[in-house]
Design a protein around this motif. Structure first.
Motif: not given
Lengths: 341, 262
Positions: A31-34, A45-50, A206-216, A220-226
């Motif tokens: 996982i690489d993330l800032e 992410g779904p349960s068990g996604s990390g 997640a959509l309603s609260m976050s500035d950014r979201i990381a999808v697991f 693995r990370l699928e995508q990081v974004g607003t």
């Protein structure tokens, strides 16, 4: 990000984080993330996604097999929880049953030897922030689920950490309380400016609260974004399907995303304009949801099925079995990037 | 069968069982207040004179002192050993816990005669003279089991995230243990100690094999009955032993109940 704000040190920086449990299969596969200071950042992410494992690694409750965790530029990969400037709001709240709310909240500053008058003042402030100052002398067992949850938040806030980790904190609450607490959490996060890292499997939350979201997904990370980036320009079919509801069409071997709210249902024989696409079919399913109505249109074959979400006033005349045409603007269809796997 | 008839049947059965269990105890208690020096039913008259003479009896006094010393010391040792054993076992894999619990509970699970003989030959082999020390060691074995089981049951219901929360808040593992684990185990340790004290206070079999020339209160009763002497005093002592064991058992159960509610 790096060249945009080179002087800002990330609140959390994860580099090539891997983790597996016992002899089992790997939970995190690099996982690489800032995460930036002051962000409301969600691990989704779904349960068990990390996602929860990632949170526990940041908190220091577990150590990574490989990789590096930095908090505000400092490598903490091998530091125990009590040496990290991080506080956690646990899923089961983990309030101390033998202490009053005030003592629960003051626990951290008592351990850090904040002197008594100051300690009491800060505990009261934290309880005020979650509107529980009136019941400070009660025990956790005398509280409702929602109140316990607020105490858990106050207990994290009182330490004024640079980072608060929240592990599915709203999971046990009923819908109405959940909504209230979402607003409340967001308000407190803005007010204090503390970085929040929030774990949830609820994409709407997640959509309603976050500035950014990381999808697991599967470690693995699928995508990081607003939220907007994830919804409108998902990086993979997985993200497209996990966030919001979606129609995935296939065209020349490529997945195409069509959001149900972009689909209209017109009468059979509708003549499309040049920038419109049309699929004739039969209504197979109608579900009235109040403001909107879900309507499924089946085309020539079983697989050609399109879900439309219509304002209910436009769906009034529709009947199951009725021949119709599903219509959408070609521009609304989004070509998903070919998946790496 | 109609409802009220069934009720009567159930109550009758319940009372019969209770009478079966408690009537012998009641008889002894009543004899303790008997004015006569020979036990004959019905009693001749009520009197406290045997309480006075029993209290004045040097033999009874020293036996009482030894019993209190043994039970007190064994309970103290057991509270430390049992709690440490439970804390050590907690968090290990369930198979190890099962095996460990099995061996720890053997002193209670096995017939007292076996434990007694085993202790006896062990102490003899080690060259230890039989006295208060051997008695305390022997009693500690089964007292530890009681504390261990009580603490273990409580630990199992304790959420592991409580300790994580303490560490999250800046407490070292040891600080977390002192401020969270120990206070939450306090009730379980106390109720375990009370039960252990009661158990030790009326123990006969293991004591017989390990006491040497020391005489605990139950051993004194045993001896007196065998010789058929001091029967009125025996009744008084039995009365006292019952009182002393009943109080900690009831208190222990209340503590355990209130601890499990938290």
């Amino acid at each position: 990000m790096q060249d945009k704000a080179p002087e800002i040190v990330p609140a959390v920086s994860l580099h090539n984080l891997t983790k597996s449990y016992g002899h089992g299969k790997p939970v995190l596969k690099g996982i690489d993330l800032e995460i930036w200071p002051g962000e409301f950042f969600t691990l989704l992410g779904p349960s068990g996604s990390g996602k929860t494992t990632t949170l526990r690694l940041i908190g220091g409750f577990e150590f990574p097999d490989a990789g590096e965790i930095s908090l505000c530029g400092e490598d903490v990969s091998r530091l125990p929880p009590y040496r990290r400037d991080v506080n956690t709001m646990f899923q089961d709240y983990a309030l101390f049953p033998h202490m009053s709310l005030r003592d629960n909240v003051a626990y951290g500053i008592k351990i850090r030897r904040v002197p008594e008058p100051k300690r009491r003042e800060r505990a009261t402030q934290a309880l005020e922030m979650v509107h529980l100052e009136g019941v400070a002398d009660r025990r956790p067992s005398q509280l409702s689920g929602g109140q316990r949850q607020r105490v858990a938040l106050a207990r994290a806030l009182v330490n004024e950490p640079s980072l608060i980790l929240l592990d599915e904190p709203l999971g046990a609450l009923d819908l109405k309380l959940r909504r209230e607490m979402q607003v409340e959490l967001k308000r407190i996060q803005k007010q204090t400016g503390i970085t929040f890292v929030y774990v949830t499997h609820d994409q709407e939350e997640a959509l309603s609260m976050s500035d950014r979201i990381a999808v697991f997904s599967e470690g693995r990370l699928e995508q990081v974004g607003t939220p907007q980036e994830l919804y409108e320009h998902p990086a993979s079919t997985f993200v497209a399907c996990f966030i919001g509801s979606s129609n995935i069409l296939t065209e020349a071997g490529q997945d195409i995303l069509l959001r149900p709210e972009d689909v209209r249902v017109e009468a059979q024989g509708y003549v499309p304009s040049p920038d419109e696409a049309v699929m004739p079919g039969t209504v197979t399913e109608i579900a009235y949801l109040g403001p909107v109505t879900r309507c499924r249109v089946r085309g020539a074959s079983e697989d050609d099925s399109i879900l439309a979400i219509l304002p209910s006033r436009l769906a009034r005349g529709l009947r199951e079995g009725e021949p119709v045409a599903a219509v959408w603007f070609r521009a609304a269809a989004y070509r998903l990037p070919a998946s790496a796997a | 069968m109609n409802g009220s008839l069934r009720n009567i049947a159930v109550w009758t059965a319940a009372l019969a069982v209770l009478a079966f269990l408690l009537l012998p105890l009641c008889v002894v208690l009543i004899y303790a207040f008997d004015a006569a020096s020979v036990q004959v039913w019905p009693i001749r008259g009520l009197s406290l004179k045997w309480f006075v003479s029993t209290w004045a009896d040097e033999e009874v006094r020293s036996a009482l002192l030894i019993s209190v010393e043994v039970a007190g010391l064994a309970t103290l040792l057991a509270s430390v050993l049992g709690t440490l054993a439970a804390l050590g076992m907690n968090g290990l894999s369930s198979r190890i816990v099962q095996a460990g619990s099995f061996f720890l509970t053997l002193p209670i699970a096995m017939p007292g005669v076996l434990t007694g003989i085993a202790m006896n030959s062990f102490f003899t082999t080690c060259g230890l003279p039989f006295n208060l020390v051997t008695l305390v060691i022997a009693h500690t074995t089964f007292c530890t089991v009681v504390v261990y089981s009580n603490v273990m049951a409580r630990l199992r219901r304790l959420s592991p995230t409580l300790l994580e929360a303490a560490q999250d808040m800046g407490a070292t593992p040891f600080q977390g243990f002192l401020t969270v684990t120990l206070p939450l185990l306090g009730g379980a340790i106390m109720s375990g100690m009370l039960l252990a004290f009661a158990l030790s206070f009326d123990e006969v079999i293991v004591s017989t094999f390990t006491a040497g020339s020391e005489t605990t209160l139950p051993l004194w009763i045993f001896g007196a009955i065998r010789l058929g002497q001091h029967m009125p005093e025996v009744n008084v002592v039995v009365f006292a032993v019952m009182a002393v064991t009943l109080v900690p058992v009831v208190m222990g159960q209340k503590l355990a109940a209130s601890a499990s509610r938290e």
